[in-house]
Write an enzyme that holds these catalytic residues in place. Structure first.
Site, short mmCIF file in Angstrom:
data_model
loop_
_atom_site.label_atom_id
_atom_site.label_comp_id
_atom_site.label_asym_id
_atom_site.label_seq_id
_atom_site.Cartn_x
_atom_site.Cartn_y
_atom_site.Cartn_z
CB THR A 9 52.48 41.41 29.92
OG1 THR A 9 51.27 40.64 30.07
CG2 THR A 9 52.48 42.52 30.94
CG PHE A 15 40.09 36.54 36.70
CD1 PHE A 15 41.21 35.72 36.70
CD2 PHE A 15 39.83 37.29 37.84
CE1 PHE A 15 42.05 35.64 37.81
CE2 PHE A 15 40.64 37.22 38.95
CZ PHE A 15 41.76 36.39 38.95
CG LEU A 16 38.65 41.07 30.37
CD1 LEU A 16 38.73 40.71 28.90
CD2 LEU A 16 38.44 42.56 30.51
CB CYS A 62 45.05 35.45 27.71
SG CYS A 62 44.57 37.17 27.81
CE LYS A 110 36.89 34.58 23.50
NZ LYS A 110 36.73 34.42 24.94
#
Ligand code: UDX
Length: 436
Positions: A85, A148-149, A263, A326
């Site tokens: 999304t 929530f990974l 995200c 990251k």
């Protein structure tokens, strides 16, 4: 159980392999033929620690297969929707094209009693709308089960999440959906994983508000870094001292070049867009400040490099350490590190960037940049080093490791990952973010 997982990206591929690992029979479906061909060979299409191993073992058991045909979802009783999304072009709102397309394509293959489970991050209200479409067209029900990974820990987070959230329809349909989800997650629930059973809207909001909170926490400490920069305070010590308060906690108080990825940035924007649609824009207006603080940190790192080059970046050699958003990821979506590299290049600096995993993705997006696979090739003749992704191979660097290659003696630590004492003792100019 027989499961289908629609969408085999960062979320779906991990979910499919993890569910097979837990003993289910899973088909992963995606419209991208190259992706499906690669997954069928047991090859992950992105870097995620542990994923190649569980893909290989699940495929070997025969419990996991991949397909480009939605008809292969027929026969499964639970269907996970795990498509992306992204942010819409020209707007802050989430683009639901892929979610709608996936659900519409799935509907003809649903049987009475099947459960469709939304995992994608969506604006609140989406599940209610999709549930209407699904129940009108089939005897299936919808549940919303946010994910929530964290990239880099995706396998662990999927198999042993810190909580499960079920957003369910009311009444008997909800009870049946809960029983189906309990069966899917039987192993996880047996390990005392906390479970929150709720309605659609709450389940959708849990996900976006969790990401909004995390983004706010990071921008909070980065705002403190801005204050530290004009007062001589040290934001890393400040974060340590704040973190000892159990109500605050030290995690996500890492000041630096800020957050990126697929995200946090787009989720806070989609949240503000949705809140405005709902007439509650003011409730989350602070997220615009969170976004601005975050983006200012990229400017700050670029400025520090330019200052270190005497204000004249043109043709000056700069080594950029890190491209991924990251460590433990090859994801460069909205990556602050890649952004810094691109902006320095745009200012005319002679930038060479390196990253253990993210060079191929970076090159696809920014072929104009120069990349080096080997750290020493990135460092060669550099006047300034800028560390923007705190991979272990960078955070453990000592002056003696780089001195044979660089021409200058300035390091900008965009992640506050290095020990200033060691660098200064060796005669380097060390500049952190929010550190004296
Ligand atoms: C995030 C959420 O953590 C996860 O629960 C959700 O499902 C998806 O979004 P992810 O995008 O994988 O996960 O990355 P995360 O570990 O949250 O890091 C996000 C960004 O914040 C990275 O760019 C990271 O470098 C940055 N960050 C994190 C900081 O700048 N400081 C910190 O202290 C922590």
């Amino acid at each position: 159980m027989k499961l289908s997982v629609i969408g085999c990206g960062y979320l779906g591929a991990v979910h499919a392999a993890s569910m097979a690992q837990l003993g289910h029979e899973v088909v992963g479906i995606d419209v991208d033929e190259a992706k499906i061909a690669s997954l069928t060979r047991g090859e992950a299409t992105f870097f995620e620690p542990g994923l190649p191993e569980i893909l290989a073992s699940a495929i070997a058991t025969g419990r996991l297969r991949f397909s480009t045909e939605m008809s292969d979802a027929a026969g499964a009783s639970v269907h996970f929707v795990a498509v992306g999304t992204p942010q819409q072009r020209g707007s802050y709102a989430a683009d639901l094209t892929y979610v709608d397309a996936a659900v519409n394509a799935l509907i003809p293959f649903l049987s009475d009693g099947d459960l469709v489970v939304g995992k994608s991050t969506v604006p609140v209200g989406t599940a209610e709308r999709l549930a209407g479409m699904i129940t009108a067209a089939s005897g299936a029900q919808l549940a919303w089960n946010p994910e929530f990974l964290r990239e880099g820990f995706a396998v662990k987070d999927t198999i042993s999440p810190d909580r499960l959230v079920y957003g369910l329809p009311a009444g008997a349909a909800g009870e049946r959906a809960k029983a189906q989800l309990d069966e899917v997650y039987a192993t996880t629930l047996a390990n005392d994983t906390p479970l929150v059973v709720t309605d659609y809207a709450t389940a959708e909001l849990v996900k976006v508000s969790a990401n909004a909170f995390l983004a706010t926490k990071i921008s909070f400490i980065n705002a403190m870094a801005e204050i530290a920069e004009v007062t001589g305070a040290d934001v890393t010590q400040l974060a340590d001292a704040l973190g000892f308060d159990a109500r605050i906690g030290r995690r996500f108080l890492g000041a630096g070049v800020g957050f990126g990825g697929g995200c946090l940035p787009k989720d806070i924007r989609a949240f503000t867009a949705r809140a405005e649609e709902l007439g509650r824009g003011e409730s989350v207006a602070f997220l615009k400040e969170v976004d601005k603080i975050n983006l200012r940190r990229r400017d700050r790192v670029v400025d520090l490099v330019v200052d270190a080059l005497g204000g004249e970046p043109f043709e000056k050699k700069v080594a950029v350490l890190g491209l991924a958003f990251k460590p433990f990821s090859d994801d460069v979506r909205d990556s602050p590190a890649l952004d810094v590299a691109v902006r320095l290049h745009g200012l005319g600096a002679d930038v060479t960037a390196t990253d253990p995993e993210a060079i191929p993705n970076s090159r696809r997006m920014h072929p104009q940049l120069t990349f080096a696979e080997k750290l020493e090739d990135a460092l060669r003749d550099a006047e300034v080093i800028v560390l923007v992704t705190e991979w272990n191979e960078f955070r453990h660097l000592l002056p003696a490791d780089v001195e044979p290659y660089t021409s200058g003696r300035t390091i900008i630590d965009g992640r506050n990952a290095l020990d200033p004492v060691a660098w200064r003792a060796a005669g380097w100019t060390y500049v952190g973010l929010g550190r004296p």
